[in-house]
Design a protein around this motif. Structure first.
Motif, PDB file in Angstrom:
ATOM      1  N   SER A 169       0.825  -1.391   0.025  1.00 54.53           N
ATOM      2  CA  SER A 169       0.106  -0.005   0.192  1.00 54.53           C
ATOM      3  C   SER A 169       1.135   1.272  -0.055  1.00 54.53           C
ATOM      4  O   SER A 169       2.066   1.107  -0.037  1.00 54.53           O
ATOM      5  CB  SER A 169      -0.882  -0.121   1.195  1.00 54.53           C
TER       6      SER A 169
ATOM      7  N   GLU B 276      -6.009   1.543   3.604  1.00 57.74           N
ATOM      8  CA  GLU B 276      -4.819   2.542   3.891  1.00 57.74           C
ATOM      9  C   GLU B 276      -4.504   3.276   2.836  1.00 57.74           C
ATOM     10  O   GLU B 276      -4.111   4.520   3.200  1.00 57.74           O
ATOM     11  CB  GLU B 276      -3.567   1.277   4.046  1.00 57.74           C
TER      12      GLU B 276
ATOM     13  N   HIS C 151      -2.072   3.624   8.904  1.00 58.59           N
ATOM     14  CA  HIS C 151      -1.546   2.141   8.778  1.00 58.59           C
ATOM     15  C   HIS C 151      -2.728   1.290   9.751  1.00 58.59           C
ATOM     16  O   HIS C 151      -3.151   1.776  10.778  1.00 58.59           O
ATOM     17  CB  HIS C 151      -0.144   2.052   9.560  1.00 58.59           C
TER      18      HIS C 151
END
Length: 302
Positions: free
Chosen positions: A52, A135, A141
């Motif tokens: 991500s 995310e 996170h």
């Protein structure tokens, strides 16, 4: 005074009975531990994280960000995520911040190079894709995920003896639920959280899901000891998946002793709805996404 032979027989009977009792208790306890370990083996499912745009670093000490995913899974159907909720638990401020992402939100699905409803990430690529997509969308996170299906929700609510909710006229009329403040069982609470056939649509459903979480938090005070948490894990073993280790689950249960429904705040997205090729979507602007992202980061770093 008893004759020596009779006394020896009595002693043997007492020793034998005690040994049998201890053996039975040991077997029951051993079976109980086996069931709990079996449940945790089933529930505990770490995931291989997908890439991500957010660094894979744990949240600051004393805070955690959890992604709660409720699915409408049915036999033979993986289902989609009806509920997508970020829960930030901050042990320093004693606050829980809840943010729902509407399931129809138009986003780019992580690592697929295409846009779709955010709840499409789960059937396409599972929990790892959903975590990475969330995310990317929020800029924070996710420390852990908790996935559950409808039966898991029903069982959890029934385990705490029901939850108290203020049922408005929409779900009351649609599902014949008692109007006003009432204790709902698992099936009733599920119907309440799934209702979306009024002017507020999915936004109203998101609010109801969060109200149910707050109500469950209040009722869950009854089950926050390790022994009772174990019992709940045993009940939910087939219907919940998470990457939270068992020891950490105990710590969360202990941590939540200081929390109640009044400890919960809601952070909401402002959004619009509209069609693309005849399909309805929820649209959240980049500016709005950044606003909420800033609030989430602030809650994590307090």
């Amino acid at each position: 005074m008893k004759p020596m032979k009779q006394w020896k027989k009595s002693t043997k009977w007492i020793v034998g009975s005690s040994s049998s009792f201890i053996l039975i208790i040991g077997l029951i306890f051993g079976y109980y531990i086996y069931k709990i370990n079996h449940a945790m083996t089933t529930m505990y499912q770490p995931i291989q994280r997908e890439q991500s745009n957010v660094p894979d670093t744990p949240s600051p000490l004393g805070t955690k960000a959890y992604l709660i995913l409720g699915t409408d899974q049915r036999p033979g159907d993986k289902g989609r995520t009806d509920g997508i909720i970020i829960a930030i638990i901050n042990d320093k401020t004693k606050k829980i911040s809840l943010t729902s992402i509407p399931r129809d939100t138009y986003v780019e699905i992580a690592n697929l190079g295409r846009k779709d409803k955010i709840n499409a990430a789960y059937p396409l690529r599972g929990v790892p894709s959903t975590v990475a997509t969330v995310e990317n969308f929020t800029g924070i996170h996710i420390d852990h995920y908790v996935w559950f299906n409808m039966q898991g929700f029903i069982k959890a609510v029934d385990t705490v003896g029901g939850i108290t909710l203020n049922v408005d006229s929409g779900p009351a009329k649609a599902y014949n639920l008692p109007l006003g403040m009432n204790v709902l069982n698992g099936e009733q609470a599920l119907l309440y959280t799934r209702f979306r056939h009024d002017i507020n649509g999915d936004f109203g459903r998101n609010d109801r899901q969060q109200e149910a979480l707050k109500a469950f938090l209040d009722e869950s005070k009854k089950i926050r000891s390790p022994l009772k948490v174990n019992s709940l894990l045993d009940i939910l073993g087939d219907d919940v998946r998470t990457d939270i280790p068992k020891d950490e689950l105990y710590q969360i249960a202990k941590q939540l002793d200081d929390f109640s429904g009044s400890s919960v705040e809601q952070i909401k997205y402002n959004a619009t709805t509209g069609p693309i090729n005849g399909i309805s979507y929820v649209f959240i602007s980049d500016k709005e996404r950044e606003r909420v992202s800033s609030l989430l980061k602030e809650r994590l770093n307090r």
